[in-house]
Design a protein around this motif. Structure first.
Motif, PDB file in Angstrom:
ATOM      1  N   ALA A 206       0.888  -1.130  -0.032  1.00 51.39           N
ATOM      2  CA  ALA A 206      -0.071   0.029   0.088  1.00 51.39           C
ATOM      3  C   ALA A 206       0.858   1.302   0.006  1.00 51.39           C
ATOM      4  O   ALA A 206       0.667   2.266  -0.721  1.00 51.39           O
ATOM      5  CB  ALA A 206      -0.932   0.085   1.034  1.00 51.39           C
ATOM      6  N   LEU A 207       1.778   1.162   0.708  1.00 50.59           N
ATOM      7  CA  LEU A 207       2.782   2.420   0.880  1.00 50.59           C
ATOM      8  C   LEU A 207       3.557   2.654  -0.448  1.00 50.59           C
ATOM      9  O   LEU A 207       3.787   3.776  -0.712  1.00 50.59           O
ATOM     10  CB  LEU A 207       3.923   2.236   2.052  1.00 50.59           C
TER      11      LEU A 207
ATOM     12  N   ALA B 225       3.246   5.831  -2.945  1.00 51.53           N
ATOM     13  CA  ALA B 225       4.374   6.649  -3.427  1.00 51.53           C
ATOM     14  C   ALA B 225       4.579   6.600  -4.811  1.00 51.53           C
ATOM     15  O   ALA B 225       4.664   7.639  -5.442  1.00 51.53           O
ATOM     16  CB  ALA B 225       5.483   5.866  -2.534  1.00 51.53           C
ATOM     17  N   CYS B 226       4.243   5.437  -5.543  1.00 52.59           N
ATOM     18  CA  CYS B 226       4.392   5.443  -6.954  1.00 52.59           C
ATOM     19  C   CYS B 226       3.079   6.605  -7.439  1.00 52.59           C
ATOM     20  O   CYS B 226       3.616   6.963  -8.551  1.00 52.59           O
ATOM     21  CB  CYS B 226       3.836   3.976  -7.541  1.00 52.59           C
ATOM     22  N   SER B 227       2.125   6.426  -7.175  1.00 49.92           N
ATOM     23  CA  SER B 227       1.057   7.377  -7.477  1.00 49.92           C
ATOM     24  C   SER B 227       1.664   8.980  -7.292  1.00 49.92           C
ATOM     25  O   SER B 227       1.169   9.900  -8.281  1.00 49.92           O
ATOM     26  CB  SER B 227      -0.215   7.334  -6.728  1.00 49.92           C
ATOM     27  N   LEU B 228       2.146   9.145  -6.193  1.00 48.34           N
ATOM     28  CA  LEU B 228       2.714  10.652  -6.252  1.00 48.34           C
ATOM     29  C   LEU B 228       3.954  10.731  -7.059  1.00 48.34           C
ATOM     30  O   LEU B 228       3.965  11.962  -7.579  1.00 48.34           O
ATOM     31  CB  LEU B 228       3.423  10.539  -4.639  1.00 48.34           C
ATOM     32  N   GLU B 229       4.340   9.716  -7.678  1.00 46.10           N
ATOM     33  CA  GLU B 229       5.447  10.018  -8.827  1.00 46.10           C
ATOM     34  C   GLU B 229       4.863  10.167 -10.148  1.00 46.10           C
ATOM     35  O   GLU B 229       5.409  10.464 -10.937  1.00 46.10           O
ATOM     36  CB  GLU B 229       6.536   8.963  -8.751  1.00 46.10           C
ATOM     37  N   GLY B 230       3.433  10.136 -10.071  1.00 42.64           N
ATOM     38  CA  GLY B 230       2.806  10.401 -11.362  1.00 42.64           C
ATOM     39  C   GLY B 230       2.370   9.103 -12.303  1.00 42.64           C
ATOM     40  O   GLY B 230       1.981   9.164 -13.308  1.00 42.64           O
TER      41      GLY B 230
ATOM     42  N   SER C 175      -8.176  -1.426  -9.426  1.00 39.98           N
ATOM     43  CA  SER C 175      -9.074  -1.309  -8.492  1.00 39.98           C
ATOM     44  C   SER C 175      -8.378  -1.334  -7.005  1.00 39.98           C
ATOM     45  O   SER C 175      -8.772  -0.700  -6.196  1.00 39.98           O
ATOM     46  CB  SER C 175     -10.172  -1.994  -8.646  1.00 39.98           C
ATOM     47  N   SER C 176      -7.494  -2.569  -6.950  1.00 41.90           N
ATOM     48  CA  SER C 176      -6.737  -2.734  -5.609  1.00 41.90           C
ATOM     49  C   SER C 176      -5.960  -1.550  -5.324  1.00 41.90           C
ATOM     50  O   SER C 176      -5.765  -1.297  -3.987  1.00 41.90           O
ATOM     51  CB  SER C 176      -6.022  -4.041  -5.913  1.00 41.90           C
TER      52      SER C 176
ATOM     53  N   MET D   6      -5.862   0.751  -2.102  1.00 42.24           N
ATOM     54  CA  MET D   6      -4.570   0.963  -1.407  1.00 42.24           C
ATOM     55  C   MET D   6      -4.103   2.440  -1.209  1.00 42.24           C
ATOM     56  O   MET D   6      -3.863   2.888  -0.206  1.00 42.24           O
ATOM     57  CB  MET D   6      -3.287   0.288  -2.134  1.00 42.24           C
ATOM     58  N   LYS D   7      -4.221   3.260  -2.151  1.00 47.16           N
ATOM     59  CA  LYS D   7      -4.027   4.831  -2.292  1.00 47.16           C
ATOM     60  C   LYS D   7      -5.239   5.373  -1.241  1.00 47.16           C
ATOM     61  O   LYS D   7      -4.652   6.226  -0.377  1.00 47.16           O
ATOM     62  CB  LYS D   7      -4.460   5.281  -3.451  1.00 47.16           C
ATOM     63  N   LYS D   8      -6.303   4.922  -1.176  1.00 52.97           N
ATOM     64  CA  LYS D   8      -7.456   5.432  -0.051  1.00 52.97           C
ATOM     65  C   LYS D   8      -6.831   5.001   1.237  1.00 52.97           C
ATOM     66  O   LYS D   8      -6.942   5.950   2.317  1.00 52.97           O
ATOM     67  CB  LYS D   8      -8.670   4.971  -0.498  1.00 52.97           C
ATOM     68  N   ARG D   9      -6.474   3.711   1.416  1.00 54.95           N
ATOM     69  CA  ARG D   9      -6.086   3.181   2.636  1.00 54.95           C
ATOM     70  C   ARG D   9      -4.930   4.261   3.222  1.00 54.95           C
ATOM     71  O   ARG D   9      -5.001   4.603   4.443  1.00 54.95           O
ATOM     72  CB  ARG D   9      -5.943   1.831   2.720  1.00 54.95           C
TER      73      ARG D   9
END
Length: 129
Positions: free
Chosen positions: A65-66, A70-75, A90-91, A95-98
């Motif tokens: 999840a972490l 972090a990957c989503s913050l990297e775009g 969807s998983s 994870m990002k919401k969690r």
């Protein structure tokens, strides 16, 4: 003029746009792979276990999840992250919401927040090297 240049010039505008889009995605995937490797190494070091697993054990799940956050913050897109973590988009979204919930309630999710802080420290150490 080379054969490739001639072929590119003979493409229609629609085909040129599709070619450029394909090249852009290829370059993004290459960059995200390098970034992902650094983040993966950092989270494995912090969590003390592999996080790309099929199981639902606590520490690998927290690490995944972490890492997804972090990957989503990297775009990176949820699809790309999912492919790298061997999960569906969807998983990744869940994870990002969690993780967002963990970070918004640090007094409730102390362990998760401590792991996140250690992960960021380790990631900065990896980047400095």
């Amino acid at each position: 003029m080379s054969d490739i240049e001639e072929r590119c010039l003979s493409l229609s505008n629609k085909e040129k746009v599709r070619l450029i889009d394909t090249l852009r995605k290829s370059l993004e995937a290459k960059d995200s792979g390098k970034t992902f490797e650094k983040m993966h190494d950092a989270i494995v070091k912090v969590m003390g276990c592999e996080v790309i697993t099929k199981g639902r054990e606590l520490y690998p799940a927290i690490g995944r999840a972490l890492l997804a956050y972090a990957c989503s913050l990297e775009g990176m897109t949820e699809h790309t992250i999912g492919r790298l973590l061997q999960r569906d988009h969807s998983s990744i979204h869940a994870m990002k919401k969690r993780v967002t919930r963990w970070l918004n309630l640090p007094h409730v999710f102390k362990i998760e927040n401590d792991f996140y802080v250690e992960f960021l420290k380790e990631l900065n150490n990896e980047t400095d090297r």
